[in-house]
Structure formats: structure tokens, C-alpha cells
Enzyme design. Structure first.
Site, PDB file in Angstrom:
ATOM      1  N   ASP A 337       1.514  26.985  40.540  1.00  9.27           N
ATOM      2  CA  ASP A 337       0.880  28.300  40.614  1.00  9.27           C
ATOM      3  C   ASP A 337       0.217  28.465  41.981  1.00  9.27           C
ATOM      4  O   ASP A 337      -0.427  27.530  42.485  1.00  9.27           O
ATOM      5  CB  ASP A 337      -0.167  28.430  39.503  1.00  9.27           C
ATOM      6  CG  ASP A 337      -0.645  29.857  39.331  1.00  9.27           C
ATOM      7  OD1 ASP A 337       0.101  30.658  38.765  1.00  9.27           O
ATOM      8  OD2 ASP A 337      -1.776  30.152  39.777  1.00  9.27           O
ATOM      9  N   GLU A 380       3.235  34.734  40.104  1.00  8.82           N
ATOM     10  CA  GLU A 380       3.104  33.676  41.102  1.00  8.82           C
ATOM     11  C   GLU A 380       3.270  32.304  40.468  1.00  8.82           C
ATOM     12  O   GLU A 380       2.855  31.294  41.019  1.00  8.82           O
ATOM     13  CB  GLU A 380       1.753  33.765  41.820  1.00  8.82           C
ATOM     14  CG  GLU A 380       0.540  33.450  40.972  1.00  8.82           C
ATOM     15  CD  GLU A 380      -0.046  34.655  40.255  1.00  8.82           C
ATOM     16  OE1 GLU A 380      -1.219  34.587  39.891  1.00  8.82           O
ATOM     17  OE2 GLU A 380       0.675  35.666  40.047  1.00  8.82           O
TER      18      GLU A 380
END
Length: 463
Positions: A337, A380
């Protein structure tokens, strides 16, 4: 009724004015005694070239024993039924070109009058319509592009005897031409030109693709475009090449279509018509294939990064997990992430955020192995599957990803330096039953711990 010498002259004068190709032969001897001007214009043969009917049919047909197997039974059947029905045939002219004709005959005493109608144009139109219909049906059924292009090539070769045709496909990324279809060119020749870079003086096809315009080379052995390929052409026994760029409906280059000849020659109006027909058909086939390919890509790959999407990742991961369960193989999975990604968007704009994700994908692919699978599964968020990988190796790979992403150079559209880091959670398994959701959930928990430890770090969730 006998035709007297005096009548012969009058009949010849009449027959020489008719547009129908006519000749007559002796029924008893088979000797050909007369052909009119239309016959000579159609086939190119004069009376001196064709002494008897059997010899003529043997020379104009590509089939052995054509006269015995086809013409004689046809004549016999017509005479027995007292109806001379037309017979269609493909016959060679003196110049070895082909004509599709419809022929029939009538008897006048000892003379058999032969009538030939040229139906080549009608036959060509019918064959082209059939080829186009066959191609469109194959397109609708999503047949292999090579099979579709072979249909086009075979049709053109049938219409243009002694020609060899090819379709090359343009690879935009590598600026080269890849083999699409060339079923009758030599394998060594096809292998030599497969992947050739386009450019000036790169044969007919490479030059046509580079210039975006038709290239006609009448003599390969003397033309500057073929200076570096004359030996290859000699070995392939080709001496002329006419190439046309295949363009999409939007004007983009898709490839090239080429007609090769084994002897130096210039294209006729008919040849230009053939090239146009083939290029248009090939354009439809290639453009449709590329559109289907793009739809397939979008269904399985992320449009921004080019990585696998969530659907593709789960499908492939499921397969690999099943294989590892049966063979008790070790594998690892990661969740990655981008740290404070919202801040990147807020400070530098969403375009910069997109650039950051693309850079992350590019950097990750440079580190991961060929067998590893990486996917963008959220905004993301990225998932990475590492087959045949133990804990120690998985941690090393994860740390390399973290380190390289932290140090990568990234600039906004306004040339501002952007600094990004990632957090990674790693899970490991060896054999045993485990679903993709369960395995990914373990990596997600590890990711959560990684963020709790301050981000920009790697955490392995122990069993």
C-alpha cells in the site's frame, strides 16, 4: 449441313465480327479448323497453336486428362440428351493467365462449333464476395487472426496465378513487422523477415510501412530498397514485390499486404485492384482483432498501470493455490500500500498520483521474477503472489521492493520531486487448503501491522 468453301468465307467474316469467342473443329478428326478474332483475343491462341481439340484442352487445363475425364463425358451426355448445356471451366490463356469461361457447342454437319463466354469478372466478384463473407463470419466467431488472414491471402493468390502473398503486422512498440500470414512463401524467408524493423530501404514492406504509402518494386535485384536483401530474395525465388500499407479506419498503420512475383514484373490495373481489395479486407480483420484484444486486456488488466486487475489476480491465484496444495509447495503473498497516498494527490494533483502508481508498477516489475504475479486490486493497493518462495526469500523481495520504491526518482508535471514510500504485509503457506480470500486476508493483517509500526516497512505474519 455441310459448310462449303464459299460459305466458309462468309461464315468467317460473320464470326469475326461477333464478340463471342467461337471456333470449330472436325467431328471426325478432332482437328481445329477455325477460331475467330474474339477467341484469339480471349485466349491468345492462334489456329497454328492448336492443331486438335484434345491437345488444346490438355494444354489449357491444369488438370491431367481433363479432356478424357471432363470434356468427352460432357459431349457425350449433351449428345445423348440432345441438349448442349453450358460447362464452366477455368482455362489457361497462352500467357498463362487464367480465365473462367462458360462454354457450349453445336453441331453443323461434320463441324462442331464451340462457343466461349468470358465470365471471369463475374466469377471473381462471386469469389470475393464469398471470401469476404467467410472472413466476416470468422471475425464474428473470433477465429484466430492468422486463419482469417490466410483466407484473404489464398483468395488473392487464386485470382493472381504465380503470385505469392503475405500479410505482415505492425508492432508499434518495437517499430517492426511481425509475420501475419504467408502460407506459400518459404519458411526460411518468413523467419528472416519476422520482426524486421521498418525503415527506408528495408525491402518493399519495411519501406511501405515506414513511408505509409504503396511501394512497387518491379525488379528486386536492381532496386535500392532491396540492396541488403537481394540474396535472401534469390534464395526465396522472388524477383518482384508490390507492397501496400494496411491502415485502420483512423489512419493508423496496422501492417502491410504484399504480392510477390517470381520474375521481374509490373502490376496491372487488375493487380492494383487486388491489392486494394486485400488491404481493405485485412484492415477489417486486424482492426477487429485488435479491438477484441483490447477488450480482453481491459477485462483482465488495470488500465493505468498495465498490471493484472483484481479479477485476473484472483483467477490466477486460485489456480496456483490449488497446485501448491496438491504438491505441498511453499508460496508467499504480499499486500503493498502506498503510504499517505491521499496527501500525494492533495499536494501535487491527481495526475501526479497516477504517475506515482505507474512508477511503482514499473519499479516492482523490474524487481519481481517472471513467475511472480502482481496486481493492482484497489486505488493504491497492490497484491503480489510469489510461487515457490520461502519466508526468508519473500522477506528479501519485500524489502527490495520497499527500498527501491523509496529511492525512485519521481517528478510531478510541474517538475516537483515527489517522494513516496510503501508498507508491505507478507503471509506464507506451505501446502494445505487455503482460499485466495483467506490467504490475502492474512497478508492484509500483516499490512495493517506494518502501518501500525510507522509505515515504510515490511511485516511478516507468522502462522
Amino acid at each position: 449441313m455441310d459448310i462449303s468453301s464459299k460459305d466458309d468465307i462468309r461464315l468467317e467474316d460473320v464470326l469475326n465480327t461477333t464478340p463471342v469467342a467461337v471456333g470449330w473443329s472436325s467431328v471426325s478428326s478432332g482437328r481445329i479448323e477455325y477460331v475467330n478474332k474474339a477467341f484469339r483475343d480471349l485466349f491468345g491462341y492462334t489456329l497454328d497453336d492448336i492443331p486438335d481439340i484434345e491437345s488444346w484442352y490438355s494444354s489449357v487445363s491444369s488438370k491431367p486428362q481433363y479432356y478424357q475425364d471432363v470434356i468427352e463425358p460432357w459431349i457425350k451426355e449433351c449428345q445423348e440428351s440432345d441438349v448442349a448445356y453450358p460447362l464452366k471451366a477455368m482455362l489457361h490463356c497462352k500467357d498463362r493467365s487464367l480465365k473462367q469461361v462458360s462454354m457450349t457447342f453445336s453441331l453443323v454437319g461434320d463441324k462442331r462449333l464451340w462457343y466461349f463466354s468470358d465470365i471471369t469478372d463475374y466469377w471473381v466478384a462471386e469469389k470475393r464476395l464469398r471470401a469476404r463473407s467467410e472472413m466476416l463470419e470468422m471475425v464474428a466467431k473470433s477465429s484466430a487472426l492468422k486463419d482469417i488472414l490466410n483466407v484473404i491471402v489464398k483468395q488473392i493468390q487464386q485470382e493472381s496465378p504465380f503470385s505469392l502473398c503475405s500479410v505482415l503486422l505492425f508492432d508499434k512498440a518495437n517499430q517492426c513487422l511481425k509475420l501475419g500470414a504467408a502460407p506459400d512463401l518459404s519458411d526460411f524467408y518468413n523467419n528472416a523477415i519476422d520482426g524486421i524493423k521498418i525503415g527506408a530501404n528495408v525491402g518493399s514492406c519495411g519501406t511501405a510501412a515506414y513511408l505509409g504509402e504503396r511501394v512497387i518494386v518491379d525488379n528486386i535485384h536492381t532496386h535500392r530498397y532491396w540492396k541488403n536483401f537481394t540474396q535472401l530474395a534469390r534464395e526465396a525465388d522472388v524477383a518482384a514485390c508490390w507492397s501496400d500499407p494496411i491502415m485502420s479506419s483512423k489512419g493508423d498503420l496496422l501492417g502491410t499486404f504484399a504480392i510477390y512475383k517470381r520474375f521481374p514484373s509490373s502490376p496491372t490495373d487488375k493487380d492494383f485492384e487486388l491489392i486494394n481489395f486485400a488491404s481493405n479486407l485485412a484492415s477489417i480483420a486486424i482492426e477487429n482483432f485488435r479491438a477484441q484484444e483490447e477488450l480482453e486486456r481491459r477485462a483482465h488488466f488495470d488500465h493505468l498501470t498495465g498490471l493484472a486487475n483484481r479479477r485476473q489476480f484472483f483467477e490466477q491465484c486460485e489456480t496456483i493455490l490449488n497446485q501448491s496444495k496438491e504438491a505441498h509447495l511453499s508460496l508467499a503473498i504480499m499486500m503493498m500500500d502506498v503510504d499517505h497516498f491521499k496527501q500525494v494527490n492533495d499536494d501535487y494533483g491527481h495526475k501526479s498520483g497516477d504517475l506515482a502508481l505507474q512508477k511503482l508498477a514499473e519499479t516492482s516489475l523490474s524487481i519481481l521474477r517472471k513467475e511472480d504475479l502482481i496486481a493492482r486490486i484497489g486505488g493504491e493497493e497492490f497484491a503480489i503472489l510469489l510461487p515457490l518462495t520461502g519466508k526468508k526469500e519473500a522477506l528479501l523481495i519485500a524489502e527490495r521492493l520497499r527500498s527501491n520504491i523509496e529511492s525512485c526518482s519521481l517528478f510531478s508535471p510541474d517538475n516537483e520531486k515527489i517522494h513516496i514510500t510503501v508498507s508491505l504485509g507478507v503471509a506464507f503457506k506451505q501446502g494445505g487448503r487455503c482460499s485466495v480470500d483467506e490467504f490475502l486476508n492474512k497478508a492484509d493483517k500483516a499490512l495493517y501491522r506494518s502501518k501500525a509500526l510507522g509505515r515504510n516497512c515490511v511485516y511478516l505474519l507468522e502462522d
